[in-house]
Each structure stands twice: as C-alpha cells, then as structure tokens.
Design a protein around this motif. Structure first.
Motif, mmCIF file in Angstrom:
data_model
loop_
_atom_site.group_PDB
_atom_site.id
_atom_site.type_symbol
_atom_site.label_atom_id
_atom_site.label_comp_id
_atom_site.label_asym_id
_atom_site.label_seq_id
_atom_site.Cartn_x
_atom_site.Cartn_y
_atom_site.Cartn_z
ATOM 1 N N VAL A 34 33.734 53.954 47.700
ATOM 2 C CA VAL A 34 32.898 53.777 48.899
ATOM 3 C C VAL A 34 32.348 52.360 48.929
ATOM 4 N N ASP A 35 32.405 51.755 50.097
ATOM 5 C CA ASP A 35 31.748 50.460 50.298
ATOM 6 C C ASP A 35 31.187 50.438 51.709
ATOM 7 N N ARG A 36 30.201 49.591 51.912
ATOM 8 C CA ARG A 36 29.651 49.489 53.276
ATOM 9 C C ARG A 36 30.525 48.584 54.143
ATOM 10 N N GLU A 42 32.909 40.668 49.075
ATOM 11 C CA GLU A 42 31.659 39.992 48.684
ATOM 12 C C GLU A 42 31.941 39.047 47.513
ATOM 13 N N THR A 43 31.240 39.210 46.410
ATOM 14 C CA THR A 43 31.364 38.235 45.313
ATOM 15 C C THR A 43 32.805 38.121 44.825
ATOM 16 N N SER A 44 33.518 39.238 44.857
ATOM 17 C CA SER A 44 34.888 39.239 44.338
ATOM 18 C C SER A 44 35.872 38.534 45.272
ATOM 19 N N PHE A 45 35.386 38.099 46.413
ATOM 20 C CA PHE A 45 36.267 37.428 47.380
ATOM 21 C C PHE A 45 36.538 35.979 46.986
ATOM 22 N N ASN A 47 35.546 33.819 44.179
ATOM 23 C CA ASN A 47 35.248 33.172 42.891
ATOM 24 C C ASN A 47 36.335 32.154 42.513
ATOM 25 N N ALA A 48 36.182 31.576 41.348
ATOM 26 C CA ALA A 48 37.090 30.496 40.938
ATOM 27 C C ALA A 48 38.415 31.012 40.387
ATOM 28 N N GLY A 49 38.536 32.330 40.246
ATOM 29 C CA GLY A 49 39.839 32.907 39.894
ATOM 30 C C GLY A 49 40.197 32.865 38.415
ATOM 31 N N LEU A 50 39.245 32.521 37.554
ATOM 32 C CA LEU A 50 39.591 32.405 36.129
ATOM 33 C C LEU A 50 39.457 33.757 35.424
ATOM 34 N N ILE A 51 40.450 34.076 34.636
ATOM 35 C CA ILE A 51 40.364 35.240 33.746
ATOM 36 C C ILE A 51 40.146 34.639 32.365
ATOM 37 N N GLY A 224 30.586 53.741 53.586
ATOM 38 C CA GLY A 224 29.359 54.521 53.434
ATOM 39 C C GLY A 224 28.293 53.657 52.797
ATOM 40 N N ASN A 225 27.055 54.148 52.854
ATOM 41 C CA ASN A 225 25.933 53.390 52.289
ATOM 42 C C ASN A 225 25.505 54.013 50.965
ATOM 43 N N ALA A 226 25.576 53.211 49.920
ATOM 44 C CA ALA A 226 25.247 53.702 48.578
ATOM 45 C C ALA A 226 23.806 54.186 48.477
ATOM 46 N N ALA A 227 22.953 53.698 49.372
ATOM 47 C CA ALA A 227 21.543 54.096 49.305
ATOM 48 C C ALA A 227 21.383 55.595 49.544
ATOM 49 N N HIS A 380 28.083 41.771 35.704
ATOM 50 C CA HIS A 380 29.139 40.986 35.048
ATOM 51 C C HIS A 380 29.010 39.478 35.247
ATOM 52 N N ALA A 381 27.972 39.065 35.933
ATOM 53 C CA ALA A 381 27.597 37.655 36.015
ATOM 54 C C ALA A 381 28.780 36.729 36.338
ATOM 55 N N HIS A 382 29.046 35.768 35.443
ATOM 56 C CA HIS A 382 30.097 34.763 35.688
ATOM 57 C C HIS A 382 31.496 35.329 35.436
ATOM 58 N N HIS A 383 31.584 36.575 34.950
ATOM 59 C CA HIS A 383 32.878 37.057 34.460
ATOM 60 C C HIS A 383 33.311 38.398 35.047
ATOM 61 N N GLY A 384 32.926 38.653 36.291
ATOM 62 C CA GLY A 384 33.298 39.941 36.889
ATOM 63 C C GLY A 384 34.788 40.070 37.147
ATOM 64 N N LEU A 385 35.422 38.957 37.543
ATOM 65 C CA LEU A 385 36.878 39.013 37.690
ATOM 66 C C LEU A 385 37.517 39.158 36.311
ATOM 67 N N THR A 386 37.070 38.329 35.396
ATOM 68 C CA THR A 386 37.595 38.368 34.026
ATOM 69 C C THR A 386 37.564 39.786 33.468
ATOM 70 N N LEU A 387 36.409 40.458 33.620
ATOM 71 C CA LEU A 387 36.194 41.736 32.936
ATOM 72 C C LEU A 387 36.454 42.960 33.815
HETATM 73 C C1 FAD Z 1 31.164 30.569 42.922
HETATM 74 C C2 FAD Z 1 31.564 31.691 41.985
HETATM 75 C C3 FAD Z 1 32.617 31.494 41.085
HETATM 76 C C4 FAD Z 1 32.985 32.509 40.198
HETATM 77 N N1 FAD Z 1 34.069 32.321 39.385
HETATM 78 C C5 FAD Z 1 34.465 33.332 38.564
HETATM 79 C C6 FAD Z 1 35.636 33.197 37.765
HETATM 80 O O1 FAD Z 1 36.343 32.183 37.812
HETATM 81 N N2 FAD Z 1 35.986 34.213 36.945
HETATM 82 C C7 FAD Z 1 35.229 35.353 36.869
HETATM 83 O O2 FAD Z 1 35.559 36.236 36.074
HETATM 84 N N3 FAD Z 1 34.150 35.542 37.661
HETATM 85 C C8 FAD Z 1 33.752 34.556 38.498
HETATM 86 N N4 FAD Z 1 32.652 34.725 39.290
HETATM 87 C C9 FAD Z 1 31.878 35.962 39.167
HETATM 88 C C10 FAD Z 1 32.582 37.130 39.856
HETATM 89 O O3 FAD Z 1 32.990 36.754 41.148
HETATM 90 C C11 FAD Z 1 31.626 38.336 39.924
HETATM 91 O O4 FAD Z 1 31.134 38.617 38.625
HETATM 92 C C12 FAD Z 1 32.348 39.560 40.448
HETATM 93 O O5 FAD Z 1 32.950 39.302 41.689
HETATM 94 C C13 FAD Z 1 31.395 40.735 40.577
HETATM 95 O O6 FAD Z 1 32.164 41.832 41.038
HETATM 96 P P1 FAD Z 1 31.468 43.183 41.411
HETATM 97 O O7 FAD Z 1 32.550 44.133 41.769
HETATM 98 O O8 FAD Z 1 30.505 43.567 40.351
HETATM 99 O O9 FAD Z 1 30.549 42.817 42.699
HETATM 100 P P2 FAD Z 1 30.990 42.539 44.217
HETATM 101 O O10 FAD Z 1 32.321 41.920 44.301
HETATM 102 O O11 FAD Z 1 29.859 41.822 44.871
HETATM 103 O O12 FAD Z 1 31.098 44.000 44.822
HETATM 104 C C14 FAD Z 1 29.964 44.779 45.114
HETATM 105 C C15 FAD Z 1 30.317 45.634 46.332
HETATM 106 O O13 FAD Z 1 29.209 46.495 46.628
HETATM 107 C C16 FAD Z 1 29.183 46.653 48.031
HETATM 108 N N5 FAD Z 1 27.875 47.112 48.464
HETATM 109 C C17 FAD Z 1 26.705 46.435 48.433
HETATM 110 N N6 FAD Z 1 25.709 47.183 48.932
HETATM 111 C C18 FAD Z 1 26.258 48.374 49.284
HETATM 112 C C19 FAD Z 1 25.740 49.558 49.845
HETATM 113 N N7 FAD Z 1 24.433 49.703 50.161
HETATM 114 N N8 FAD Z 1 26.594 50.587 50.071
HETATM 115 C C20 FAD Z 1 27.905 50.475 49.770
HETATM 116 N N9 FAD Z 1 28.451 49.371 49.243
HETATM 117 C C21 FAD Z 1 27.647 48.325 48.998
HETATM 118 C C22 FAD Z 1 29.504 45.267 48.554
HETATM 119 O O14 FAD Z 1 29.940 45.315 49.905
HETATM 120 C C23 FAD Z 1 30.586 44.814 47.581
HETATM 121 O O15 FAD Z 1 31.875 45.094 48.065
HETATM 122 C C24 FAD Z 1 32.270 33.732 40.186
HETATM 123 C C25 FAD Z 1 31.231 33.942 41.099
HETATM 124 C C26 FAD Z 1 30.878 32.932 41.995
HETATM 125 C C27 FAD Z 1 29.761 33.186 42.976
#
Ligand code: FAD
Length: 417
Positions: A34-36, A42-45, A47-51, A224-227, A380-387
């Motif tokens: 489920v996503d809104r 969002e963040t996963s769109f 990033n810098a693409g590094l694993i 859907g809304n996670a809330a 997952h901070a700086h490493h969400g794609l990685t991990l």
């Molecule tokens: C500039 C930049 C560079 C980066 N470079 C790297 C890199 O090179 N390598 C790396 O490993 N990581 C990198 N990262 C970090 C990485 O992008 C993130 O750690 C990762 O994308 C987090 O993924 P996620 O799935 O946890 O969160 P997200 O991708 O943000 O996904 C969260 C989802 O929750 C959904 N959501 C929010 N609220 C609700 C709600 N109320 N109801 C339903 N859905 C909701 C959102 O729509 C979203 O789709 C970078 C980040 C940035 C900003």
C-alpha cells in the motif's frame, strides 16, 4: 466494496517496502503493498544509485573541530541546516553526535557491516528474478580528492577497511585516475575506486521492475493511507481506495513517514530526516563520465544516469515537510562544472528526497516491541537503496518464522526503550 484479505500488508512502496513485499510473495504469502501514491516516487526515486558494499561505516556526525566550525557558518556544500529547525532537531542531533564518537562509531560499524556485506548479492538475486539486471552497473564508484593530505588519509582508511571488513579498492594517483576518467578536469590528487559496489542507473526504474516481479507473482499494489492502520483482533485492518483491508501481519516500511503509523500505535521513536536534492545535466560535447564520483572535500556527487549526469547533494537538516531550499545544489553546481563539463540542466526544478534517519545510524528492522504480527523496516538513512534487498529478505524471514540470515537483534526498535 468487498473486503480485501491477505497474509501481510506492507505499508510504503519505496525500495524497502517493495523488496519486503516481493520477498514475502516469493515465499508464498499473499501480500498487499500500500502507498498513498505511485511506487518508488519518493526518496527511492532520486538517490545517487550506489549499492554501497564499502559502506560499512554508516555516515556519522563529524567530530573534528575544523568541520564543526565550517558547519557552524552554514556555508558548506555537504551539510546545510535550517536555523529555525534546530530547537526541534537538537535532541536528535545530540544523540547522533554521541553515537558518532569514534569508539562508538566503530562499534556501530561492526553491527552495520553484517547487513552491508550482503547488499550486492541480495540485489543481484532480486534483479535476476525481476529481469532487471540491465539497471545495474558493475564497475564500482569513486571518491576523488583535491589534496594529497585528504587522499593519503582516505587511502589509509581504505586499507584499514580492507583488513577489517574485506572491502576492496584501487588506490589511484592523479595520472591513473585521469586514464580512467579522461574527461574530468586534471585538478585532482587521486581517487579511491571502490570495486565491490555496484550502481543503478535508474533507481526508480529498478523499483518499478521489482514491483512488476511482485505483481507477476500475484502480489497486489493498492493506494491507501497508512494512518488508517489499526489492530484488528490478532491481525491488522486499514482502509484502501479499493475498500477495507484485513491482514494477518503488517510491515511498516514508510521511510521518512514511518512515524505516521508508529506514533498512532504508541511508539515514540527518535527519527529525523536528512534531506537531499538532485538535478540532471547533459554532458557537454562528447564528454563521458564512466563512474559515479564523490567530490569528497566539496561534498556532492555526480553519477552517470539514464536521464543524464545526476548531481546529488549532501545532508540538509530541516523538518521533513519544511519548504524546499536547494541551497547546496546552487553551491555545488559551479564547482561540479569545473570538475566535469556539464551542459544545461535537464530538469525544470530540483528533486528533493528525505533520508530517513535514526540517531544511532542503524536502521529499524524487526518485530514491533509491543504488538504481535507487526514489523518495522525503516530508518535506512543514506543506504536505503543499498540495503533494500537485504532488509526485504530479513523481514520476510522474520514474518514467516524462517531462520533469519542476519541476526536482527542490533536493529530492533526495542533499543530505543
Ligand atoms: C540525494 C540522495 C541521495 C541518496 N543516495 C543514495 C545512494 O546512492 N545509495 C543508497 O543506498 N541510498 C541513497 N539515498 C538514500 C535512499 O534513497 C533512502 O534511504 C531510501 O530511498 C529510503 O527508502 P524507503 O523505502 O525507506 O523510503 P521511501 O522511498 O521514501 O518510501 C516511503 C514510501 O512511503 C509512502 N508513504 C508516506 N506516507 C504514507 C502514507 N500516509 N500512506 C501510505 N504511504 C505513505 C511514500 O509515498 C513512499 O512511497 C539517497 C538519498 C538522497 C535524498
């Protein structure tokens, strides 16, 4: 509307949630993701693409005096803060500072490296199954240095990481680097070429490919809304645009928005974000960039992507929903142009993402401390794609009761009391 019923609902379709959903579906569970909004938007769109197989030390808060003074003036490229946000961010920053002390940081690296060591292999496995190997480049990435002092310090660090964690690199002097990246201006003192990591030339595309694999296996992606998540007997219920949903188990993978669901369930977790921006550029003339490059002493990264050369910025300390202020992008752009021949911007405005952070630099992965059949996968901070793929497998193993391939104990939310 008919009630949707499934074994597991995964909240949040970023790279982490998609990987959790795919791993669960692969194990024969019926899963609704489920996503809104759309997946990986969002963040996963952006990033810098590094694993980052070499990323055994999670990004810490600098402890050297010079860096602190520079940050205090708020004029650097790698970090920028909203003054108005500091009162709210102070408790997080103090804890972050505490966990970044060299001895503590080294302890956290020992724990973190147990996840990181699997990152390339786990993505490779998912990418193969999803028919998505075309997104993955296998030539590593580079940290480049402008001074011999920084180069030699980082060379020593790379050598230490090789001994401690088995991460491999090539240490390049200026001439060796220039041969590999001939279109980069000859102004550098050298580079570390991390050879174990891979990189993705379209992180959004990779997320969508994993989503398609999930749907092909029978998984469902709905809005859907996670809330609206609430306990329902021994399981979970929520509202979606396709009607009410009931699930035996729920996984919160909402990245920077995790608190939307966790707070309502009574968890007060110390989460914050480090925002970051990107912009794409056309490479001028015939110029070619062969690897992602981190301009270490300036604090920005350029990476060759499908869309063009992507410049990504460092950490912006601000409230998650505060107005966008791509100050670091403005500062980095002229410096990046001096390093590599960038032509015009390709995006009408800067993209922004928010790295979901914890103060001890470890993600939150595992069962929720006070609820049955509820699991956390965020921070997952700086490493969400990685991990993403590692967390996806680990959470799926925990949900299904298999033996976890990594000890999840250091990542439990219970560490926050
Ligand atoms: C500039 C930049 C560079 C980066 N470079 C790297 C890199 O090179 N390598 C790396 O490993 N990581 C990198 N990262 C970090 C990485 O992008 C993130 O750690 C990762 O994308 C987090 O993924 P996620 O799935 O946890 O969160 P997200 O991708 O943000 O996904 C969260 C989802 O929750 C959904 N959501 C929010 N609220 C609700 C709600 N109320 N109801 C339903 N859905 C909701 C959102 O729509 C979203 O789709 C970078 C980040 C940035 C900003």
């Amino acid at each position: 509307m008919a009630r949707l019923a499934c074994d597991a609902v995964v909240l949040g379709a970023g790279i982490v949630g998609i990987c959790v959903a795919l791993h669960l579906q692969k194990r024969g569970r019926s899963v609704v993701l489920v996503d809104r909004r759309g997946a990986a938007e969002e963040t996963s769109f952006g990033n810098a693409g590094l694993i980052q197989r070499e990323g055994v030390y999670p990004y810490g808060f600098p402890h050297d005096f010079g860096a602190l003074v520079r940050y205090g003036f708020n004029r650097t490229i790698d970090a920028y803060y909203h003054l108005s946000a500091l009162p709210k961010l102070a408790p997080f920053l103090l804890k972050y500072w505490h966990h970044s002390r060299p001895a503590r940081h080294a302890e956290q690296a020992q724990r973190y490296s147990k996840l990181i060591e699997h990152c390339v292999r786990e993505h490779d496995a998912l990418a193969l199954e999803a028919g998505a190997t075309r997104f993955i480049r296998r030539n590593g990435w580079m940290k480049v240095f402008r001074t011999e002092r920084e180069r030699d310090k980082r060379f020593a660090e790379a050598e230490q990481w090789r001994k401690d964690f088995g991460v491999h690199s090539r240490l390049l002097d200026a001439a060796a680097f220039q041969e590999i990246e001939p279109h980069v201006a000859p102004i550098l003192a050298g580079a570390i070429h991390w050879t174990d990591p891979t990189s993705v030339d379209d992180p959004h595309g990779l997320g969508l490919a994993y989503l398609r694999a999930f749907e092909t296996l029978g998984g469902r992606f709905v809005q859907g809304n996670a809330a609206s998540l609430a306990a329902d007997g021994s399981g979970w219920a929520m509202r979606t645009v396709e009607g009410p949903l009931a699930a035996r188990a729920a996984v919160i993978a909402l990245g920077p928005w995790a608190d939307v669901a966790t707070r309502a369930l009574g968890y007060d977790l110390p989460l914050a974000v480090k925002r970051g921006y990107h912009m794409h550029y056309r490479a001028a003339g015939e110029a070619q960039l062969n690897h992602p490059l981190l301009d270490t002493e300036r604090g920005y990264l350029i990476a060759p992507m499908r869309r063009g050369i992507r410049l990504t910025t460092g950490a912006e300390f601000a409230l998650r929903d505060a107005i966008r202020t791509p100050v670091q992008l403005g500062r980095a752009e002229p410096i990046a142009r001096d390093l590599f021949p960038l032509a015009e911007r390709l995006d009408t405005e800067a993209w922004m993402g928010a790295r979901p952070c914890t103060p001890d630099m470890l993600p939150v992965i595992g069962p929720a401390p006070r609820h049955k059949n509820l699991f956390f996968a965020f921070g997952h901070a700086h490493h969400g794609l990685t991990l993403g793929a590692v967390t996806g497998r680990l959470v799926a193993e925990l949900v299904t009761g298999e033996a976890p391939f990594v000890d999840p104990a250091p990542f439990s939310a219970s560490r926050f009391g």
